[in-house]
Design a protein around this motif. Sequence first.
Motif, PDB file in Angstrom:
ATOM      1  N   SER A  77      -6.133  30.761 -12.950  1.00 51.73           N
ATOM      2  CA  SER A  77      -6.417  32.366 -13.135  1.00 51.73           C
ATOM      3  C   SER A  77      -4.853  32.918 -13.169  1.00 51.73           C
ATOM      4  N   TYR A  78      -3.888  32.278 -12.743  1.00 51.33           N
ATOM      5  CA  TYR A  78      -2.389  32.565 -13.058  1.00 51.33           C
ATOM      6  C   TYR A  78      -2.028  32.534 -14.498  1.00 51.33           C
ATOM      7  N   LEU A  79      -2.287  31.287 -14.965  1.00 49.39           N
ATOM      8  CA  LEU A  79      -2.126  30.883 -16.515  1.00 49.39           C
ATOM      9  C   LEU A  79      -2.891  32.102 -17.281  1.00 49.39           C
ATOM     10  N   GLN A  80      -3.876  32.492 -16.886  1.00 45.75           N
ATOM     11  CA  GLN A  80      -4.699  33.501 -17.772  1.00 45.75           C
ATOM     12  C   GLN A  80      -3.923  34.656 -17.671  1.00 45.75           C
ATOM     13  N   ALA A  81      -3.578  34.989 -16.249  1.00 49.53           N
ATOM     14  CA  ALA A  81      -2.774  36.422 -16.263  1.00 49.53           C
ATOM     15  C   ALA A  81      -1.591  36.447 -16.993  1.00 49.53           C
ATOM     16  N   MET A  82      -1.000  35.069 -17.068  1.00 51.78           N
ATOM     17  CA  MET A  82       0.365  35.109 -17.755  1.00 51.78           C
ATOM     18  C   MET A  82      -0.006  34.943 -19.399  1.00 51.78           C
ATOM     19  N   GLN A  83      -1.106  35.048 -19.859  1.00 55.46           N
ATOM     20  CA  GLN A  83      -1.471  34.813 -21.212  1.00 55.46           C
ATOM     21  C   GLN A  83      -0.986  33.509 -21.801  1.00 55.46           C
ATOM     22  N   MET A  84      -1.027  32.541 -21.173  1.00 53.66           N
ATOM     23  CA  MET A  84      -0.575  31.235 -21.841  1.00 53.66           C
ATOM     24  C   MET A  84      -1.691  30.517 -22.393  1.00 53.66           C
ATOM     25  N   SER A  85      -1.626  29.979 -23.541  1.00 49.59           N
ATOM     26  CA  SER A  85      -2.505  29.401 -24.218  1.00 49.59           C
ATOM     27  C   SER A  85      -3.161  28.190 -23.750  1.00 49.59           C
ATOM     28  N   ALA A  86      -4.497  28.289 -23.706  1.00 49.14           N
ATOM     29  CA  ALA A  86      -5.132  27.206 -22.817  1.00 49.14           C
ATOM     30  C   ALA A  86      -4.995  25.794 -23.681  1.00 49.14           C
ATOM     31  N   ASP A  87      -4.926  25.942 -24.994  1.00 48.57           N
ATOM     32  CA  ASP A  87      -4.764  24.676 -25.925  1.00 48.57           C
ATOM     33  C   ASP A  87      -3.281  23.739 -25.291  1.00 48.57           C
ATOM     34  N   LEU A  88      -2.408  24.445 -24.450  1.00 46.73           N
ATOM     35  CA  LEU A  88      -1.171  23.598 -24.331  1.00 46.73           C
ATOM     36  C   LEU A  88      -1.525  22.782 -22.889  1.00 46.73           C
ATOM     37  N   ILE A  89      -2.598  23.054 -22.175  1.00 50.46           N
ATOM     38  CA  ILE A  89      -2.956  22.359 -21.153  1.00 50.46           C
ATOM     39  C   ILE A  89      -4.018  21.360 -21.201  1.00 50.46           C
ATOM     40  N   ALA A  90      -3.980  20.201 -20.916  1.00 49.44           N
ATOM     41  CA  ALA A  90      -5.093  19.133 -20.879  1.00 49.44           C
ATOM     42  C   ALA A  90      -5.332  18.544 -19.541  1.00 49.44           C
ATOM     43  N   PHE A  91      -6.397  18.691 -18.948  1.00 45.10           N
ATOM     44  CA  PHE A  91      -6.690  18.295 -17.764  1.00 45.10           C
ATOM     45  C   PHE A  91      -6.844  16.574 -17.797  1.00 45.10           C
ATOM     46  N   THR A  92      -5.849  15.838 -17.269  1.00 50.73           N
ATOM     47  CA  THR A  92      -5.847  14.458 -17.311  1.00 50.73           C
ATOM     48  C   THR A  92      -6.171  13.637 -16.126  1.00 50.73           C
ATOM     49  N   PRO A  93      -7.350  13.447 -15.764  1.00 48.35           N
ATOM     50  CA  PRO A  93      -7.759  12.767 -14.548  1.00 48.35           C
ATOM     51  C   PRO A  93      -7.129  11.427 -14.061  1.00 48.35           C
ATOM     52  N   THR A  94      -6.531  10.631 -15.406  1.00 42.63           N
ATOM     53  CA  THR A  94      -5.676   9.541 -14.855  1.00 42.63           C
ATOM     54  C   THR A  94      -4.426   9.560 -14.673  1.00 42.63           C
ATOM     55  N   LEU A  95      -3.682  10.973 -14.915  1.00 46.04           N
ATOM     56  CA  LEU A  95      -2.436  11.035 -14.756  1.00 46.04           C
ATOM     57  C   LEU A  95      -2.020  10.828 -13.182  1.00 46.04           C
ATOM     58  N   ALA A  96      -1.247  10.110 -12.781  1.00 47.08           N
ATOM     59  CA  ALA A  96      -0.970   9.732 -11.547  1.00 47.08           C
ATOM     60  C   ALA A  96       0.593   9.910 -11.076  1.00 47.08           C
ATOM     61  N   ARG A  97       1.545   9.799 -12.045  1.00 50.00           N
ATOM     62  CA  ARG A  97       3.050   9.792 -12.019  1.00 50.00           C
ATOM     63  C   ARG A  97       3.236   8.835 -10.750  1.00 50.00           C
ATOM     64  N   GLY A  98       4.054   7.670 -10.787  1.00 51.43           N
ATOM     65  CA  GLY A  98       4.293   6.503 -10.288  1.00 51.43           C
ATOM     66  C   GLY A  98       4.911   6.855  -8.908  1.00 51.43           C
ATOM     67  N   LEU A  99       5.755   7.923  -8.859  1.00 52.25           N
ATOM     68  CA  LEU A  99       6.527   8.035  -7.636  1.00 52.25           C
ATOM     69  C   LEU A  99       5.968   8.465  -6.279  1.00 52.25           C
ATOM     70  N   ASP A 100       6.076   7.962  -5.303  1.00 50.37           N
ATOM     71  CA  ASP A 100       5.210   8.249  -3.999  1.00 50.37           C
ATOM     72  C   ASP A 100       5.340   9.618  -3.530  1.00 50.37           C
ATOM     73  N   TYR A 101       6.179  10.323  -3.697  1.00 48.49           N
ATOM     74  CA  TYR A 101       6.563  11.396  -3.050  1.00 48.49           C
ATOM     75  C   TYR A 101       5.739  12.641  -3.318  1.00 48.49           C
ATOM     76  N   TYR A 102       4.948  12.561  -4.579  1.00 47.18           N
ATOM     77  CA  TYR A 102       4.220  13.577  -4.956  1.00 47.18           C
ATOM     78  C   TYR A 102       3.078  13.976  -4.045  1.00 47.18           C
ATOM     79  N   THR A 103       2.798  15.221  -3.804  1.00 47.26           N
ATOM     80  CA  THR A 103       1.648  15.578  -2.847  1.00 47.26           C
ATOM     81  C   THR A 103       0.669  16.559  -3.406  1.00 47.26           C
ATOM     82  N   GLY A 104       0.659  17.058  -4.564  1.00 49.56           N
ATOM     83  CA  GLY A 104      -0.191  17.925  -5.003  1.00 49.56           C
ATOM     84  C   GLY A 104      -0.326  17.904  -6.325  1.00 49.56           C
ATOM     85  N   THR A 105      -0.055  19.250  -7.230  1.00 47.54           N
ATOM     86  CA  THR A 105      -0.212  19.191  -8.577  1.00 47.54           C
ATOM     87  C   THR A 105       0.909  18.336  -9.325  1.00 47.54           C
TER      88      THR A 105
END
Length: 462
Positions: A275-303
């Motif tokens: 919803s925020y990205l829509q409000a900021m008029q960011m192109s939807a084409d830039l974002i790709a939801f990637t369910p296998t993206l994990a990023r290896g470092l252990d300290y990530y907790t959210g997005t």
Amino acid sequence: MSTSPTQIAGIHDFSPEVMLKRKYIIHILETQFKQYGFLPMQTPAIEHLDVLTDKYGDEGEQLLFKILNSGNFLDKVSLQDYQKGYKALLPKITKKGLRYDLTIPLARYIATHRHTLSLPFKRFQIQPVWRAEKPQKNRYREFYQCDIDIIGSNSLICEAEMLTMIGQIANKLTLERVTIALNHRLIFKALSHQINAPEKEITLCRILDKLDKIGQEKVIAMLHKAGFTKSQIQHINWLFAAESSLEEGIQLLKKHLHPHEASRQAIADLEKIHSYLQAMQMSADLIAFTPTLARGLDYYTGTIFEVKVQGTSTSIAGGGRYDQLTTLFGLHPIPSIGLSFGLDRLYQVLEEKKLLPKHILSSTALLLIPLGTKEETPCLLHLKKLREAHIASEIYPAGHRLQKALSYAKKKNIPWVGIVGQEEMQKGLIALKNMTEGFQKSCALGDLIPMVKKNTLYSLAQ
């Protein structure tokens, strides 16, 4: 005995030409960072080893560069210490190390200065880091990270702003076909509970993080080897689906994730970011939801997110939310989010695609050439006035053939040359030559300065 002038593998010299290109990239990054309210800071290259250890997972731990204690570092080491192995020996011979990234030193800084900081604390930092990697393409032992972090805010506007900033930076660098892979670490928490393996959440993340490098077949083999059953793997097979839009990805999560605190939070966060990205008029084409993206470092907790340029095999930036990192230094959790651009990878992509403009290949706008020693004195006076007018300029020593001076200007990509001979000196003129277009005209110093400033991209005032 002479010393061989060889370099350590994975660490590079940078020529003036390369440095000008890198400085151009840094300038664009810094300009955008400041536009979003981030302030610069630095941390030391060397940290206490206990600051760095137990922060990056087992694989990261092996890549820390450790510094031997000064003096006779073996003085207090016994034969028994050797026999106990390197883990027992290590604390007796080293207590310091080179920083592995810029995030842990930032967390240490926050812990040290927490009483004087105004939150949210927004900083950017552009410095080298060191990792004991095996040198290969896109893997270096010394490389620059360009980080921004927001400490002290749990608002998902932070995520939205970082994602929009990535799009603006790509636009400024004329990078096309950029994709921001986006995911949420709580998805893996929810999945590990869903398949009755909550203790294997980190293992699941680390294996899935290798998907881009080794492919689906080998990832599944690693999951089997790590103790995941065939049934458990079948329940997470949907993760290997193709990337989708963020809106489609949210629906995918609602379809496959069972009700759980972690899954509800992940879906709610992604919906809010959308919803925020829509409000900021960011192109939807830039974002790709990637369910296998994990990023290896252990300290990530959210997005979590990673920036890729289509047609290349490497990511140029990545980051995510790490709300628990300050607890490693005895503080209560402080909500935080960070983004890191890899300068070396960004440079490589821009160089390969020939996107770096030619005008950045010189810092000098005008080269003055006195044809004899008598002409040097008026040239030095001209030089002073040119620099006072914020025009980057230099002088070529007299006594050389004109062609050699012109060749020097050409090799350094200097666009303007001012030639001063006896005739020019007597009339108070300069023979101004444009090295790009080839034309030449005589003009007085008063006319020279506005002409060069108007027609050059090298004014120091810029």
